[in-house]
Design a protein around this motif. Structure first.
Motif, PDB file in Angstrom:
ATOM      1  N   LYS A 159       4.142 -90.493  29.954  1.00 38.75           N
ATOM      2  CA  LYS A 159       3.299 -89.702  30.856  1.00 38.75           C
ATOM      3  C   LYS A 159       4.231 -88.874  31.731  1.00 38.75           C
ATOM      4  N   PRO A 160       3.704 -87.781  32.309  1.00 36.47           N
ATOM      5  CA  PRO A 160       4.569 -86.976  33.177  1.00 36.47           C
ATOM      6  C   PRO A 160       5.148 -87.832  34.305  1.00 36.47           C
ATOM      7  N   ARG A 161       6.387 -87.565  34.647  1.00 40.93           N
ATOM      8  CA  ARG A 161       7.022 -88.298  35.746  1.00 40.93           C
ATOM      9  C   ARG A 161       6.500 -87.830  37.103  1.00 40.93           C
ATOM     10  N   MET A 162       6.158 -86.544  37.186  1.00 43.95           N
ATOM     11  CA  MET A 162       5.722 -85.958  38.461  1.00 43.95           C
ATOM     12  C   MET A 162       5.185 -84.565  38.171  1.00 43.95           C
ATOM     13  N   ASN A 163       4.610 -83.949  39.214  1.00 41.46           N
ATOM     14  CA  ASN A 163       4.184 -82.554  39.071  1.00 41.46           C
ATOM     15  C   ASN A 163       4.902 -81.716  40.123  1.00 41.46           C
ATOM     16  N   ILE A 164       5.480 -80.600  39.710  1.00 42.81           N
ATOM     17  CA  ILE A 164       6.265 -79.806  40.663  1.00 42.81           C
ATOM     18  C   ILE A 164       5.595 -78.477  41.037  1.00 42.81           C
ATOM     19  N   ARG A 165       4.306 -78.307  40.628  1.00 42.93           N
ATOM     20  CA  ARG A 165       3.660 -77.020  40.911  1.00 42.93           C
ATOM     21  C   ARG A 165       3.589 -76.735  42.415  1.00 42.93           C
ATOM     22  N   GLU A 166       3.041 -77.682  43.158  1.00 43.33           N
ATOM     23  CA  GLU A 166       2.889 -77.434  44.596  1.00 43.33           C
ATOM     24  C   GLU A 166       4.249 -77.391  45.291  1.00 43.33           C
ATOM     25  N   ILE A 167       5.196 -78.122  44.747  1.00 39.47           N
ATOM     26  CA  ILE A 167       6.548 -78.103  45.336  1.00 39.47           C
ATOM     27  C   ILE A 167       7.151 -76.707  45.164  1.00 39.47           C
ATOM     28  N   LEU A 168       6.941 -76.134  43.978  1.00 39.54           N
ATOM     29  CA  LEU A 168       7.447 -74.777  43.724  1.00 39.54           C
ATOM     30  C   LEU A 168       6.729 -73.763  44.612  1.00 39.54           C
ATOM     31  N   ARG A 169       5.501 -74.087  44.989  1.00 38.98           N
ATOM     32  CA  ARG A 169       4.715 -73.158  45.821  1.00 38.98           C
ATOM     33  C   ARG A 169       4.995 -73.329  47.307  1.00 38.98           C
ATOM     34  N   SER A 170       5.802 -74.317  47.664  1.00 38.20           N
ATOM     35  CA  SER A 170       6.042 -74.577  49.093  1.00 38.20           C
ATOM     36  C   SER A 170       7.308 -73.846  49.559  1.00 38.20           C
ATOM     37  N   GLU A 171       7.596 -73.989  50.854  1.00 38.60           N
ATOM     38  CA  GLU A 171       8.799 -73.334  51.399  1.00 38.60           C
ATOM     39  C   GLU A 171      10.054 -74.057  50.925  1.00 38.60           C
ATOM     40  N   ASN A 172      11.164 -73.381  50.925  1.00 39.22           N
ATOM     41  CA  ASN A 172      12.454 -73.950  50.460  1.00 39.22           C
ATOM     42  C   ASN A 172      12.284 -74.656  49.123  1.00 39.22           C
ATOM     43  N   SER A 173      11.560 -74.007  48.244  1.00 39.24           N
ATOM     44  CA  SER A 173      11.193 -74.702  47.015  1.00 39.24           C
ATOM     45  C   SER A 173      12.395 -74.993  46.106  1.00 39.24           C
ATOM     46  N   GLU A 174      13.407 -74.120  46.130  1.00 38.96           N
ATOM     47  CA  GLU A 174      14.504 -74.298  45.179  1.00 38.96           C
ATOM     48  C   GLU A 174      15.131 -75.685  45.312  1.00 38.96           C
ATOM     49  N   GLU A 175      15.507 -76.002  46.556  1.00 39.69           N
ATOM     50  CA  GLU A 175      16.153 -77.303  46.783  1.00 39.69           C
ATOM     51  C   GLU A 175      15.239 -78.457  46.413  1.00 39.69           C
ATOM     52  N   LYS A 176      13.964 -78.313  46.810  1.00 45.23           N
ATOM     53  CA  LYS A 176      13.025 -79.422  46.577  1.00 45.23           C
ATOM     54  C   LYS A 176      12.759 -79.616  45.083  1.00 45.23           C
ATOM     55  N   VAL A 177      12.611 -78.513  44.374  1.00 44.08           N
ATOM     56  CA  VAL A 177      12.380 -78.635  42.927  1.00 44.08           C
ATOM     57  C   VAL A 177      13.588 -79.331  42.298  1.00 44.08           C
ATOM     58  N   GLN A 178      14.773 -78.886  42.679  1.00 44.02           N
ATOM     59  CA  GLN A 178      15.984 -79.481  42.078  1.00 44.02           C
ATOM     60  C   GLN A 178      16.078 -80.974  42.379  1.00 44.02           C
ATOM     61  N   GLU A 179      15.704 -81.356  43.602  1.00 42.20           N
ATOM     62  CA  GLU A 179      15.731 -82.801  43.934  1.00 42.20           C
ATOM     63  C   GLU A 179      14.782 -83.582  43.045  1.00 42.20           C
ATOM     64  N   HIS A 180      13.584 -83.028  42.851  1.00 47.52           N
ATOM     65  CA  HIS A 180      12.597 -83.730  42.023  1.00 47.52           C
ATOM     66  C   HIS A 180      13.051 -83.822  40.560  1.00 47.52           C
ATOM     67  N   ILE A 181      13.630 -82.739  40.086  1.00 46.31           N
ATOM     68  CA  ILE A 181      14.108 -82.750  38.690  1.00 46.31           C
ATOM     69  C   ILE A 181      15.207 -83.807  38.532  1.00 46.31           C
ATOM     70  N   LEU A 182      16.087 -83.856  39.504  1.00 48.20           N
ATOM     71  CA  LEU A 182      17.163 -84.868  39.445  1.00 48.20           C
ATOM     72  C   LEU A 182      16.583 -86.276  39.400  1.00 48.20           C
ATOM     73  N   ALA A 183      15.543 -86.488  40.218  1.00 50.76           N
ATOM     74  CA  ALA A 183      14.928 -87.822  40.259  1.00 50.76           C
ATOM     75  C   ALA A 183      14.293 -88.150  38.902  1.00 50.76           C
TER      76      ALA A 183
END
Ligand code: SAM
Ligand code: SF4
Length: 327
Positions: free
Chosen positions: A274-298
């Motif tokens: 199953k998907p590990r997480m969803n990053i759509r809203e994270i990508l839509r939020s402020e400072n998304s680059e760092e946050k997306v990368q953190e989630h991908i790493l996790a």
């Protein structure tokens, strides 16, 4: 660089750009009653471009666009143009049913896109129409020929479907005699939106090989890249090659280098989970680059070693359709 918890470098992103499709292949989707994502929940083109940039900055150097059918998105070339401009991205490819690609072939060529995978499960018209539940045979055939003659690396993906297209296997291998393409046979996986479930298959990669071997002599095994999912062969004197993809037997999991992101932002670290997480809203939020990368790493830090291990963790894995996962 992205390295998973089993010390595997993850450099290959399969990015689904839509869950919609103009065909209804019976191994992929039910004929009707499909629960497509709401439009707002699909990435916009701007978001897909931004997400690709972020992922390439994080170490992805190969991106395959998939879906649903990628070319149902009328603005798809915007993404191809963007990908072609990304330094560090070495390989851009697409998996398509080849019904809608025709008008874009020239531009794809001028952008330097070389690798096109076409899903084609039959070269017989009736079988094609039965499987896809649509009558796009001529268009697909013309587009495949055009792609080959324009010099693209064309790989035809055919799923061996018991009772549906086994008699197509030999004619498809015959194509490699005349055309410099690669024809790959995949094992069927039970991802068809829950309309069909099974725990074993008759046409696994060994059965497919045995079938081919009874029709052709002088089959030479080729050396493939370590991360390749296909076992590849060439028949002496043929221009093209053929391959087997043990997608159900899963013999290739040990060297898996892939990450999947669905058109709605689900991060999928294994087809059989199953998907590990969803990053759509994270990508839509402020400072998304760092946050997306953190989630991908996790997500990458928490991968199963094999598809079998992953499958055991979840119930209901096979209710999914490939059109949301991207294959
Ligand atoms: N529409 C495009 C196409 O058909 O090439 C891209 C998306 S499609 C979901 C991606 C790949 O998934 C195709 O090669 C298709 O054959 C494969 N696929 C879909 N359902 C499958 C299944 N049940 N078992 C194995 N492969 C499957
Ligand atoms: Fe559409 Fe591809 Fe699924 Fe066929 S395999 S229904 S073309 S997404």
């Amino acid at each position: 660089m992205l390295i998973d918890n089993h010390n595997r470098v993850i450099n290959y992103l399969r990015l689904a750009v839509t869950d919609r499709c103009n065909l209804r292949c019976n191994y992929c989707m039910p004929a009707e009653g499909i629960d497509f994502a709401k439009r707002d929940n699909l990435f916009t083109m701007e978001e897909l471009c931004r997400l690709s940039t972020i992922m390439v900055a994080q170490g992805i150097d190969k991106i395959r666009l998939t879906g649903g059918e990628p070319f149902v998105r009328k603005d798809l070339m915007v993404l191809f143009r963007h990908l072609a401009s990304l330094k560090g991205l070495k390989d851009i490819s697409v998996t398509t049913n080849a019904t809608l690609i025709g008008p874009y072939i020239d531009e794809l060529k001028s952008l330097g896109i070389k690798n096109i995978n076409v899903s084609l499960d039959a070269i017989n018209r009736e079988a094609f129409e039965r499987i896809t539940r649509r009558n796009q045979y001529e268009t697909v055939y013309e587009n495949v020929i055009k792609l080959i003659s324009e010099g693209f690396n064309v790989r035809i993906n055919c799923i061996a479907l018991e009772g549906q297209n086994i008699e197509e296997i030999i004619p498809l291998v015959e194509l490699t005699k005349y055309y410099p393409l690669s024809v790959r046979f995949l094992e069927e996986m039970p991802f068809n939106g829950g309309s069909k479930t099974f725990n074993k298959i008759k046409w696994d990669y060994k059965a497919i090989f045995n079938h081919i071997e009874t029709h052709f002599n002088d089959i030479e095994k080729l050396t493939s890249e370590k991360t390749s999912t296909s076992i590849n062969y060439k028949i002496k004197g043929h221009k093209g090659t053929f391959g087997l993809i043990p997608s159900f037997s899963r013999t290739f999991c040990g060297t898996c280098n892939r990450l999947r992101i669905s058109a709605t932002g689900d991060v999928i670290t294994c087809l059989y989970g199953k998907p590990r997480m969803n990053i759509r809203e994270i990508l839509r939020s402020e400072n998304s680059e760092e946050k997306v990368q953190e989630h991908i790493l996790a997500a990458i830090g928490n991968r199963s070693k094999t598809g079998f291990e992953e499958q055991q963790k979840y119930d209901g894995v096979f209710n999914n359709s490939m059109t949301s996962i991207g294959g």
